[in-house]
Design an enzyme around this catalytic site. Sequence first.
Site, PDB file in Angstrom:
ATOM      1  N   SER A  65       0.798  -1.239   0.000  1.00 49.62           N
ATOM      2  CA  SER A  65       0.000   0.000   0.000  1.00 49.62           C
ATOM      3  C   SER A  65       0.826   1.282   0.000  1.00 49.62           C
ATOM      4  O   SER A  65       0.278   2.348  -0.254  1.00 49.62           O
ATOM      5  CB  SER A  65      -0.940   0.020   1.200  1.00 49.62           C
ATOM      6  OG  SER A  65      -2.156  -0.592   0.842  1.00 49.62           O
ATOM      7  N   LYS A  68       0.533   3.357  -2.997  1.00 46.84           N
ATOM      8  CA  LYS A  68      -0.645   4.221  -3.231  1.00 46.84           C
ATOM      9  C   LYS A  68      -0.280   5.697  -3.181  1.00 46.84           C
ATOM     10  O   LYS A  68      -0.859   6.528  -3.876  1.00 46.84           O
ATOM     11  CB  LYS A  68      -1.729   3.908  -2.195  1.00 46.84           C
ATOM     12  CG  LYS A  68      -2.326   2.518  -2.384  1.00 46.84           C
ATOM     13  CD  LYS A  68      -3.210   2.103  -1.230  1.00 46.84           C
ATOM     14  CE  LYS A  68      -3.802   0.722  -1.487  1.00 46.84           C
ATOM     15  NZ  LYS A  68      -4.408   0.106  -0.322  1.00 46.84           N
ATOM     16  N   TYR A 193      -2.090  -2.912 -10.941  1.00 44.08           N
ATOM     17  CA  TYR A 193      -2.150  -2.659  -9.493  1.00 44.08           C
ATOM     18  C   TYR A 193      -1.283  -3.653  -8.712  1.00 44.08           C
ATOM     19  O   TYR A 193      -0.550  -3.275  -7.797  1.00 44.08           O
ATOM     20  CB  TYR A 193      -3.611  -2.724  -9.027  1.00 44.08           C
ATOM     21  CG  TYR A 193      -3.776  -2.600  -7.535  1.00 44.08           C
ATOM     22  CD1 TYR A 193      -3.735  -1.355  -6.911  1.00 44.08           C
ATOM     23  CD2 TYR A 193      -3.965  -3.730  -6.734  1.00 44.08           C
ATOM     24  CE1 TYR A 193      -3.869  -1.241  -5.530  1.00 44.08           C
ATOM     25  CE2 TYR A 193      -4.110  -3.625  -5.363  1.00 44.08           C
ATOM     26  CZ  TYR A 193      -4.064  -2.383  -4.763  1.00 44.08           C
ATOM     27  OH  TYR A 193      -4.196  -2.272  -3.396  1.00 44.08           O
ATOM     28  N   TYR A 245      -4.099   3.145   7.703  1.00 45.20           N
ATOM     29  CA  TYR A 245      -5.382   2.429   7.691  1.00 45.20           C
ATOM     30  C   TYR A 245      -6.341   3.064   8.699  1.00 45.20           C
ATOM     31  O   TYR A 245      -6.283   4.268   8.928  1.00 45.20           O
ATOM     32  CB  TYR A 245      -5.175   0.927   7.985  1.00 45.20           C
ATOM     33  CG  TYR A 245      -4.167   0.265   7.080  1.00 45.20           C
ATOM     34  CD1 TYR A 245      -4.361   0.226   5.702  1.00 45.20           C
ATOM     35  CD2 TYR A 245      -3.019  -0.331   7.590  1.00 45.20           C
ATOM     36  CE1 TYR A 245      -3.441  -0.387   4.862  1.00 45.20           C
ATOM     37  CE2 TYR A 245      -2.098  -0.959   6.755  1.00 45.20           C
ATOM     38  CZ  TYR A 245      -2.326  -0.975   5.397  1.00 45.20           C
ATOM     39  OH  TYR A 245      -1.419  -1.580   4.578  1.00 45.20           O
ATOM     40  N   VAL A 263       1.011  -3.841   3.785  1.00 51.70           N
ATOM     41  CA  VAL A 263       0.870  -5.134   4.461  1.00 51.70           C
ATOM     42  C   VAL A 263       2.117  -6.025   4.368  1.00 51.70           C
ATOM     43  O   VAL A 263       2.160  -7.085   4.975  1.00 51.70           O
ATOM     44  CB  VAL A 263      -0.377  -5.925   3.980  1.00 51.70           C
ATOM     45  CG1 VAL A 263      -1.659  -5.260   4.408  1.00 51.70           C
ATOM     46  CG2 VAL A 263      -0.332  -6.161   2.488  1.00 51.70           C
TER      47      VAL A 263
HETATM   48  N1  GLU Z   1      -1.653  -5.279  -2.463  1.00 51.07           N
HETATM   49  C1  GLU Z   1      -2.376  -5.199  -1.239  1.00 51.07           C
HETATM   50  C2  GLU Z   1      -3.861  -5.302  -1.472  1.00 51.07           C
HETATM   51  O1  GLU Z   1      -4.372  -4.728  -2.362  1.00 51.07           O
HETATM   52  C3  GLU Z   1      -2.046  -3.910  -0.593  1.00 51.07           C
HETATM   53  C4  GLU Z   1      -2.708  -3.765   0.736  1.00 51.07           C
HETATM   54  C5  GLU Z   1      -1.945  -2.997   1.720  1.00 51.07           C
HETATM   55  O2  GLU Z   1      -0.718  -2.985   1.739  1.00 51.07           O
HETATM   56  O3  GLU Z   1      -2.617  -2.362   2.531  1.00 51.07           O
HETATM   57  O4  GLU Z   1      -4.560  -5.958  -0.770  1.00 51.07           O
END
Ligand code: GLU
Length: 309
Positions: A65, A68, A193, A245, A263
């Site tokens: 994430s 992002k 993604y 989060y 994650v």
């Molecule tokens: N690739 C993970 C997903 O889409 C990223 C989630 C994360 O790191 O919060 O679930």
Amino acid sequence: MVCRYGDDLRSMVNQVKQYTKEGNVANYIPALSLADPADVAVSIYDGKDTCFSEGNHYQLFTLQSISKVLTLALALMDHGREIVFSKVGMEPTGDPFNSISKLESNIPSKPLNPMINAGALAVSSLIKGNSNEGKLKRLLNLVRELSGNNQININKEVAKSEFESANLNRALSYFMKQHGIITSDVDELLDFYTKQCAIEVNCEDLAKIGYALAHQGEHPSDKYSVIPAEIARLVKTFMVTCGMYNASGEFAIRVGIPAKSGVSGGIVGAVPGSIGIGIYGPALDEKGNSIAGMKLLELLASRYHLSIF
Ligand code: GLU
């Protein structure tokens, strides 16, 4: 060499190691379950030649994430605020990162922010390029410039593992396609993604990316502008409100550093006008944040007065 952080970092990493036992590595993406839950590492970059590091800071891990933040910056550079925020909102959710519930209850249906999966998928669908290969090349170039590391690449095994198990992200994407938030082919989007999430870095790379964000988007050593200052500001604001989060509020109170976690156990921290921090600790708490990493940031913030508040 006299190091301002050296001894402190060692004792802080030793102090937080015990918390790794209370967390678990992510296993919903099978390849991530191979990480060593006992790992904790940190790098701090202050704009000089070396990073101050402790623990296994050469260990590679995927951005997940944390990517992002970077796709948001790229989409804003590609399209500007008006177009990007016509597809995604600016509000924290209080829900888990992969939740679908607010997509359905929000009218008009639009993901609440770019740091949750739905919002990130919408943002990723905006990246300019003729093919996924071209888009990924642009994203990789951005990550390489922000970290000053041209070797950064995609871990194809992690990307494949996530692509094959990404049913929830597919569901989010189909829902958004139905509501006109995305127009791209869902599997093409998922291919992009999952590869953006599988970009592989170490703590030093993350510390330098954090430093660049902390310094108006400038290259960490050559100081030219990689990301416009206004976009770096906007991205850091999302890191404060949504970066950890549904623990972002508590994190702002306990730590007060713009940060984004993934994650894989990575956390990037950007102290405005000051240092960049890269953390790795794959044992996660129930919200998906590195359990030792959060404690380590709390110690660092308190020891060096890093809270922006
Ligand atoms: N690739 C993970 C997903 O889409 C990223 C989630 C994360 O790191 O919060 O679930």
